[in-house]
Design a protein around this motif. Sequence first.
Motif, PDB file in Angstrom:
ATOM      1  N   ARG A   1       0.818  -1.209   0.000  1.00  0.00           N
ATOM      2  CA  ARG A   1       0.000   0.000   0.000  1.00  0.00           C
ATOM      3  C   ARG A   1       0.853   1.262   0.000  1.00  0.00           C
ATOM      4  O   ARG A   1       0.470   2.264  -0.591  1.00  0.00           O
ATOM      5  CB  ARG A   1      -0.914   0.017   1.228  1.00  0.00           C
ATOM      6  CG  ARG A   1      -1.973  -1.076   1.197  1.00  0.00           C
ATOM      7  CD  ARG A   1      -2.730  -1.128   2.513  1.00  0.00           C
ATOM      8  NE  ARG A   1      -1.832  -1.444   3.617  1.00  0.00           N
ATOM      9  CZ  ARG A   1      -1.795  -0.779   4.779  1.00  0.00           C
ATOM     10  NH1 ARG A   1      -2.588   0.230   4.984  1.00  0.00           N
ATOM     11  NH2 ARG A   1      -0.948  -1.139   5.723  1.00  0.00           N
ATOM     12  N   ARG A   2       2.030   1.208   0.670  1.00  0.00           N
ATOM     13  CA  ARG A   2       2.884   2.390   0.787  1.00  0.00           C
ATOM     14  C   ARG A   2       4.329   2.000   0.505  1.00  0.00           C
ATOM     15  O   ARG A   2       4.920   1.229   1.248  1.00  0.00           O
ATOM     16  CB  ARG A   2       2.753   3.005   2.181  1.00  0.00           C
ATOM     17  CG  ARG A   2       1.369   3.576   2.462  1.00  0.00           C
ATOM     18  CD  ARG A   2       1.292   4.259   3.815  1.00  0.00           C
ATOM     19  NE  ARG A   2       1.680   3.374   4.903  1.00  0.00           N
ATOM     20  CZ  ARG A   2       0.855   2.551   5.531  1.00  0.00           C
ATOM     21  NH1 ARG A   2      -0.413   2.493   5.181  1.00  0.00           N
ATOM     22  NH2 ARG A   2       1.286   1.788   6.514  1.00  0.00           N
TER      23      ARG A   2
ATOM     24  N   ASP B   1       0.497   4.050  -2.792  1.00  0.00           N
ATOM     25  CA  ASP B   1       0.989   5.362  -2.384  1.00  0.00           C
ATOM     26  C   ASP B   1       2.515   5.307  -2.408  1.00  0.00           C
ATOM     27  O   ASP B   1       3.120   4.490  -1.702  1.00  0.00           O
ATOM     28  CB  ASP B   1       0.464   5.671  -0.977  1.00  0.00           C
ATOM     29  CG  ASP B   1       0.635   7.125  -0.587  1.00  0.00           C
ATOM     30  OD1 ASP B   1       1.076   7.937  -1.423  1.00  0.00           O
ATOM     31  OD2 ASP B   1       0.318   7.449   0.574  1.00  0.00           O
TER      32      ASP B   1
ATOM     33  N   HIS C   1       3.384  13.234  -2.906  1.00  0.00           N
ATOM     34  CA  HIS C   1       4.168  13.699  -1.762  1.00  0.00           C
ATOM     35  C   HIS C   1       5.288  14.605  -2.251  1.00  0.00           C
ATOM     36  O   HIS C   1       5.700  14.540  -3.413  1.00  0.00           O
ATOM     37  CB  HIS C   1       4.812  12.508  -1.025  1.00  0.00           C
ATOM     38  CG  HIS C   1       3.822  11.517  -0.501  1.00  0.00           C
ATOM     39  ND1 HIS C   1       3.184  11.674   0.701  1.00  0.00           N
ATOM     40  CD2 HIS C   1       3.355  10.354  -1.024  1.00  0.00           C
ATOM     41  CE1 HIS C   1       2.371  10.662   0.906  1.00  0.00           C
ATOM     42  NE2 HIS C   1       2.453   9.840  -0.130  1.00  0.00           N
TER      43      HIS C   1
ATOM     44  N   TRP D   1       5.840   4.781   8.168  1.00  0.00           N
ATOM     45  CA  TRP D   1       4.951   4.951   7.021  1.00  0.00           C
ATOM     46  C   TRP D   1       5.039   3.797   6.026  1.00  0.00           C
ATOM     47  O   TRP D   1       4.020   3.307   5.533  1.00  0.00           O
ATOM     48  CB  TRP D   1       5.269   6.280   6.317  1.00  0.00           C
ATOM     49  CG  TRP D   1       4.380   6.548   5.147  1.00  0.00           C
ATOM     50  CD1 TRP D   1       3.124   7.090   5.183  1.00  0.00           C
ATOM     51  CD2 TRP D   1       4.667   6.278   3.775  1.00  0.00           C
ATOM     52  NE1 TRP D   1       2.617   7.164   3.911  1.00  0.00           N
ATOM     53  CE2 TRP D   1       3.535   6.679   3.029  1.00  0.00           C
ATOM     54  CE3 TRP D   1       5.761   5.733   3.106  1.00  0.00           C
ATOM     55  CZ2 TRP D   1       3.480   6.556   1.647  1.00  0.00           C
ATOM     56  CZ3 TRP D   1       5.708   5.606   1.733  1.00  0.00           C
ATOM     57  CH2 TRP D   1       4.586   6.017   1.011  1.00  0.00           C
ATOM     58  N   ALA D   2       6.237   3.351   5.704  1.00  0.00           N
ATOM     59  CA  ALA D   2       6.438   2.451   4.562  1.00  0.00           C
ATOM     60  C   ALA D   2       6.110   0.992   4.864  1.00  0.00           C
ATOM     61  O   ALA D   2       6.540   0.449   5.871  1.00  0.00           O
ATOM     62  CB  ALA D   2       7.881   2.550   4.076  1.00  0.00           C
TER      63      ALA D   2
END
Length: 197
Positions: free
Chosen positions: A4-5, A34, A58, A79-80
Amino acid sequence: MELRRLLLVVTGSAAASNVPTWLNWLRETYPRLDVAVVATPSALRFVTRQALSLRIDHEVVVDTWEDCERARHVEHVEWADAMLVYPATFHFVARLALGLADSPALLAMQCTSAPVGLAPALPPGGLDSPAFQRHWATLAERRNVALIPPLPARSLTTGRDDGWVSPPLPEALRRLEARRRELAEVDVPVLTGGVTV
């Protein structure tokens, strides 16, 4: 793909100039993915921040501690879902293998349990260098690292077929996703203060 990220780290290889095209491909192929981009200062010799930022949602972050007012390395880790160094230079691979943490992205990669993919682009002789082979072997021992071997290519410097490029991004992502699935299938004990919990 279930990621997702994705934190994409672009380093200072001439192949960095191809990354905007791959970002377009990612946006079209995986619209729900993302992607955040971190560029090393040497990457910006080959691709501009604007060329990268136009293709993601971003701000492109330069991988230095200067003017870093937040704990960017912690933000990267939290985040990742996965990190991919594409292209990865000889120098970046060596720094990661040696355990150096002299930039936010490197410190994040040293501290994360998320999968980290490395897709090198190397100069003539780079792949066979004893130093590179040692670093590659060291990184192969890390469970969360996915090593994505480079492909032979024509060197921009020599004009001969003695250079090495990162494989196409779809192949790099396939290997990174496979490593992510492997990690998800294995229940690994967590060490806290030297105690297994």
